[in-house]
Write a protein that holds these residues in place. Structure first.
Motif, PDB file in Angstrom:
ATOM      1  N   THR A 134       0.907  -1.246   0.001  1.00 53.66           N
ATOM      2  CA  THR A 134       0.103   0.021   0.093  1.00 53.66           C
ATOM      3  C   THR A 134       1.070   1.337  -0.077  1.00 53.66           C
ATOM      4  OG1 THR A 134      -1.932   1.091   1.145  1.00 53.66           O
ATOM      5  CG2 THR A 134      -0.348  -0.083   2.367  1.00 53.66           C
ATOM      6  N   ASP A 135       0.524   2.347  -0.537  1.00 51.67           N
ATOM      7  CA  ASP A 135       1.268   3.654  -1.013  1.00 51.67           C
ATOM      8  C   ASP A 135       1.009   4.348   0.587  1.00 51.67           C
ATOM      9  OD1 ASP A 135       2.616   5.548  -1.857  1.00 51.67           O
ATOM     10  OD2 ASP A 135       1.117   6.547  -2.529  1.00 51.67           O
ATOM     11  N   VAL A 136       1.914   4.329   1.293  1.00 54.90           N
ATOM     12  CA  VAL A 136       2.045   5.081   2.763  1.00 54.90           C
ATOM     13  C   VAL A 136       3.457   5.744   2.517  1.00 54.90           C
ATOM     14  CG1 VAL A 136       0.958   3.324   4.211  1.00 54.90           C
ATOM     15  CG2 VAL A 136       3.146   3.045   4.031  1.00 54.90           C
ATOM     16  N   LYS A 137       3.294   7.102   3.007  1.00 52.58           N
ATOM     17  CA  LYS A 137       4.590   7.925   3.309  1.00 52.58           C
ATOM     18  C   LYS A 137       5.228   7.597   4.631  1.00 52.58           C
ATOM     19  CE  LYS A 137       5.918  12.672   2.921  1.00 52.58           C
ATOM     20  NZ  LYS A 137       5.808  13.807   3.905  1.00 52.58           N
ATOM     21  N   VAL A 138       6.189   7.348   4.557  1.00 52.52           N
ATOM     22  CA  VAL A 138       7.076   7.146   5.897  1.00 52.52           C
ATOM     23  C   VAL A 138       7.608   8.632   5.971  1.00 52.52           C
ATOM     24  CG1 VAL A 138       9.110   6.090   7.082  1.00 52.52           C
ATOM     25  CG2 VAL A 138       7.475   4.752   5.804  1.00 52.52           C
ATOM     26  N   ASP A 139       7.496   9.332   6.969  1.00 56.77           N
ATOM     27  CA  ASP A 139       8.218  10.774   7.115  1.00 56.77           C
ATOM     28  C   ASP A 139       9.334  10.591   7.821  1.00 56.77           C
ATOM     29  OD1 ASP A 139       5.588  12.351   6.595  1.00 56.77           O
ATOM     30  OD2 ASP A 139       4.788  10.909   7.825  1.00 56.77           O
ATOM     31  N   TYR A 140       9.767   9.698   8.480  1.00 59.28           N
ATOM     32  CA  TYR A 140      10.922   9.708   9.376  1.00 59.28           C
ATOM     33  C   TYR A 140      11.483   8.323   9.287  1.00 59.28           C
ATOM     34  CZ  TYR A 140       9.249  14.194  11.040  1.00 59.28           C
ATOM     35  OH  TYR A 140       8.717  15.363  11.308  1.00 59.28           O
ATOM     36  N   ALA A 141      12.643   7.876   8.465  1.00 61.03           N
ATOM     37  CA  ALA A 141      12.904   6.664   8.498  1.00 61.03           C
ATOM     38  C   ALA A 141      14.557   6.478   9.074  1.00 61.03           C
ATOM     39  CB  ALA A 141      13.017   5.837   7.146  1.00 61.03           C
ATOM     40  N   CYS A 142      14.965   5.727  10.009  1.00 59.10           N
ATOM     41  CA  CYS A 142      16.333   5.597  10.525  1.00 59.10           C
ATOM     42  C   CYS A 142      17.105   5.203   9.394  1.00 59.10           C
ATOM     43  CB  CYS A 142      16.389   5.160  11.721  1.00 59.10           C
ATOM     44  SG  CYS A 142      15.638   6.148  12.997  1.00 59.10           S
ATOM     45  N   HIS A 143      16.639   3.848   8.820  1.00 62.95           N
ATOM     46  CA  HIS A 143      17.496   3.056   7.763  1.00 62.95           C
ATOM     47  C   HIS A 143      16.339   2.728   6.814  1.00 62.95           C
ATOM     48  CE1 HIS A 143      20.760   2.917  10.528  1.00 62.95           C
ATOM     49  NE2 HIS A 143      19.874   2.787  11.501  1.00 62.95           N
ATOM     50  N   VAL A 144      16.813   2.456   5.662  1.00 60.01           N
ATOM     51  CA  VAL A 144      16.010   1.953   4.570  1.00 60.01           C
ATOM     52  C   VAL A 144      16.836   0.673   4.116  1.00 60.01           C
ATOM     53  CG1 VAL A 144      15.114   2.206   2.151  1.00 60.01           C
ATOM     54  CG2 VAL A 144      15.325   4.059   3.598  1.00 60.01           C
ATOM     55  N   VAL A 145      16.064  -0.347   4.189  1.00 59.49           N
ATOM     56  CA  VAL A 145      16.606  -1.727   3.904  1.00 59.49           C
ATOM     57  C   VAL A 145      16.081  -2.273   2.613  1.00 59.49           C
ATOM     58  CG1 VAL A 145      17.223  -4.046   5.181  1.00 59.49           C
ATOM     59  CG2 VAL A 145      17.223  -2.108   6.314  1.00 59.49           C
ATOM     60  N   LYS A 146      16.764  -2.776   1.975  1.00 58.08           N
ATOM     61  CA  LYS A 146      16.286  -3.597   0.479  1.00 58.08           C
ATOM     62  C   LYS A 146      15.334  -4.534   1.129  1.00 58.08           C
ATOM     63  CE  LYS A 146      17.662  -4.678  -4.006  1.00 58.08           C
ATOM     64  NZ  LYS A 146      17.413  -3.510  -5.045  1.00 58.08           N
ATOM     65  N   GLU A 147      16.004  -5.620   1.565  1.00 59.32           N
ATOM     66  CA  GLU A 147      15.184  -7.084   1.847  1.00 59.32           C
ATOM     67  C   GLU A 147      15.712  -7.637   3.100  1.00 59.32           C
ATOM     68  OE1 GLU A 147      16.320  -8.894  -1.738  1.00 59.32           O
ATOM     69  OE2 GLU A 147      18.404  -9.106  -1.338  1.00 59.32           O
ATOM     70  N   GLY A 148      15.099  -8.678   3.385  1.00 57.67           N
ATOM     71  CA  GLY A 148      15.616  -9.741   4.472  1.00 57.67           C
ATOM     72  C   GLY A 148      14.657  -9.791   5.559  1.00 57.67           C
ATOM     73  N   PHE A 149      14.591 -10.887   6.206  1.00 56.74           N
ATOM     74  CA  PHE A 149      13.981 -10.837   7.444  1.00 56.74           C
ATOM     75  C   PHE A 149      14.570 -10.569   8.660  1.00 56.74           C
ATOM     76  CE2 PHE A 149      11.616 -12.452  11.040  1.00 56.74           C
ATOM     77  CZ  PHE A 149      10.156 -12.042  10.733  1.00 56.74           C
ATOM     78  N   LEU A 150      14.166  -9.417   9.464  1.00 56.13           N
ATOM     79  CA  LEU A 150      15.418  -8.691  10.373  1.00 56.13           C
ATOM     80  C   LEU A 150      14.770  -9.009  11.698  1.00 56.13           C
ATOM     81  CD1 LEU A 150      15.679  -5.181   8.510  1.00 56.13           C
ATOM     82  CD2 LEU A 150      17.211  -7.322   8.387  1.00 56.13           C
ATOM     83  N   VAL A 151      15.759  -9.139  12.570  1.00 55.67           N
ATOM     84  CA  VAL A 151      15.590  -9.339  14.015  1.00 55.67           C
ATOM     85  C   VAL A 151      16.505  -8.425  14.965  1.00 55.67           C
ATOM     86  CG1 VAL A 151      14.536 -11.622  13.868  1.00 55.67           C
ATOM     87  CG2 VAL A 151      17.125 -11.159  14.242  1.00 55.67           C
ATOM     88  N   GLY A 152      16.166  -8.371  15.960  1.00 57.39           N
ATOM     89  CA  GLY A 152      17.032  -7.579  17.137  1.00 57.39           C
ATOM     90  C   GLY A 152      16.567  -6.036  17.186  1.00 57.39           C
ATOM     91  N   TYR A 153      16.858  -5.475  18.316  1.00 55.54           N
ATOM     92  CA  TYR A 153      16.415  -4.106  18.872  1.00 55.54           C
ATOM     93  C   TYR A 153      15.035  -4.099  18.787  1.00 55.54           C
ATOM     94  CZ  TYR A 153      17.114   0.885  19.219  1.00 55.54           C
ATOM     95  OH  TYR A 153      17.130   2.250  19.480  1.00 55.54           O
ATOM     96  N   GLY A 154      14.272  -4.839  19.186  1.00 53.42           N
ATOM     97  CA  GLY A 154      12.934  -5.126  19.112  1.00 53.42           C
ATOM     98  C   GLY A 154      12.083  -5.731  18.199  1.00 53.42           C
ATOM     99  N   LEU A 155      12.915  -5.942  17.132  1.00 49.21           N
ATOM    100  CA  LEU A 155      12.282  -6.841  16.164  1.00 49.21           C
ATOM    101  C   LEU A 155      12.354  -8.110  16.351  1.00 49.21           C
ATOM    102  CD1 LEU A 155      14.071  -4.629  14.132  1.00 49.21           C
ATOM    103  CD2 LEU A 155      12.214  -5.306  12.657  1.00 49.21           C
TER     104      LEU A 155
END
Length: 172
Positions: A134-155
Motif C-alpha cells: 500500500t502507498d504509505v508515506k514514511v516521514d522519518y526513517a532511520c534506515h532503509v533496508v532493501k530486503e531480508g527478515f530482520l531481528v534484534g533491537y525490538g524486531l
C-alpha cells in the motif's frame, strides 16, 4: 547465532536514532506532539527516540496483530490495544519498528484520524519497501533496508531475538 547476519551495529542505530530525534524536535518545536508506539516491536526504538528529543512529548501505545508466529503478514490487521489518551486536534507520530507491507501503518493512520488527530506522521526504525502493498508515506526513517527478515533491537521472529542490541538478517 550462526543463523544471524549483521545488518546494523549499535553505533549505526544510535546515530540514526539521534538524527531522527533532532529532525522531529525541529519539525515540532513549539507544537504539541503525541507519539504512539506500536507494541511490541517499537518499544526499544521509541524509548531511545524520546530520550533524544529536545521537545516535550506525550506517549501512548497501541497494539495490532497481523503476523502471528509467521514471517509474512496475514493481511488482516486487528487492533489488540487501543490508544488511551485524547488525540483530538493533536499532532501524532506513529512509531514503528519496521514498515514492510505498509498495511499496519495504513490501518493505524485511519484509526488515529478517526479519533480526530490533526496530523498523523510515520516514524520507523526500518523502512523496508521490498514487500510494500500500500502507498504509505514514511516521514522519518532511520534506515532503509532493501530486503531480508530482520531481528534484534525490538524486531522479532516468533517472539524471539527482540533483546539483541543490534539488527540482524535472520537466515530461515
Amino acid at each position: 547465532m550462526s543463523d544471524l547476519i549483521s545488518v546494523l551495529n549499535k553505533n549505526e542505530i544510535a546515530q540514526s536514532v539521534f538524527s531522527t530525534a533532532q529532525k522531529i524536535s525541529s519539525d515540532f518545536k513549539n507544537r504539541e506532539l503525541v507519539m504512539v508506539g506500536v507494541l511490541k516491536g517499537a518499544f526499544i526504538f521509541l524509548s531511545d527516540l524520546v530520550r533524544n528529543l529536545t521537545i516535550p512529548v506525550t506517549i501512548d501505545f497501541v497494539s495490532t496483530s497481523s503476523y502471528g508466529s509467521g514471517t509474512s503478514s496475514s493481511g488482516q490487521i486487528k487492533l489488540t490495544k487501543e490508544i488511551e489518551i485524547d488525540i483530538n486536534k493533536k499532532n501524532v507520530i506513529i512509531v514503528e519498528d519496521i514498515v514492510d507491507t505498509g498495511l499496519t501503518v495504513a490501518f493505524l493512520i485511519h484509526y488515529l484520524k478517526s479519533l480526530g488527530a490533526e496530523k498523523v506522521k510515520i516514524c520507523t526504525l526500518i523502512d523496508k519497501q521490498e514487500r510494500r502493498e500500500t502507498d504509505v508515506k514514511v516521514d522519518y526513517a532511520c534506515h532503509v533496508v532493501k530486503e531480508g527478515f530482520l531481528v534484534g533491537y525490538g524486531l522479532d521472529y516468533a517472539e524471539k531475538y527482540r533483546e539483541l542490541s543490534e539488527i540482524y538478517h535472520l537466515k530461515l
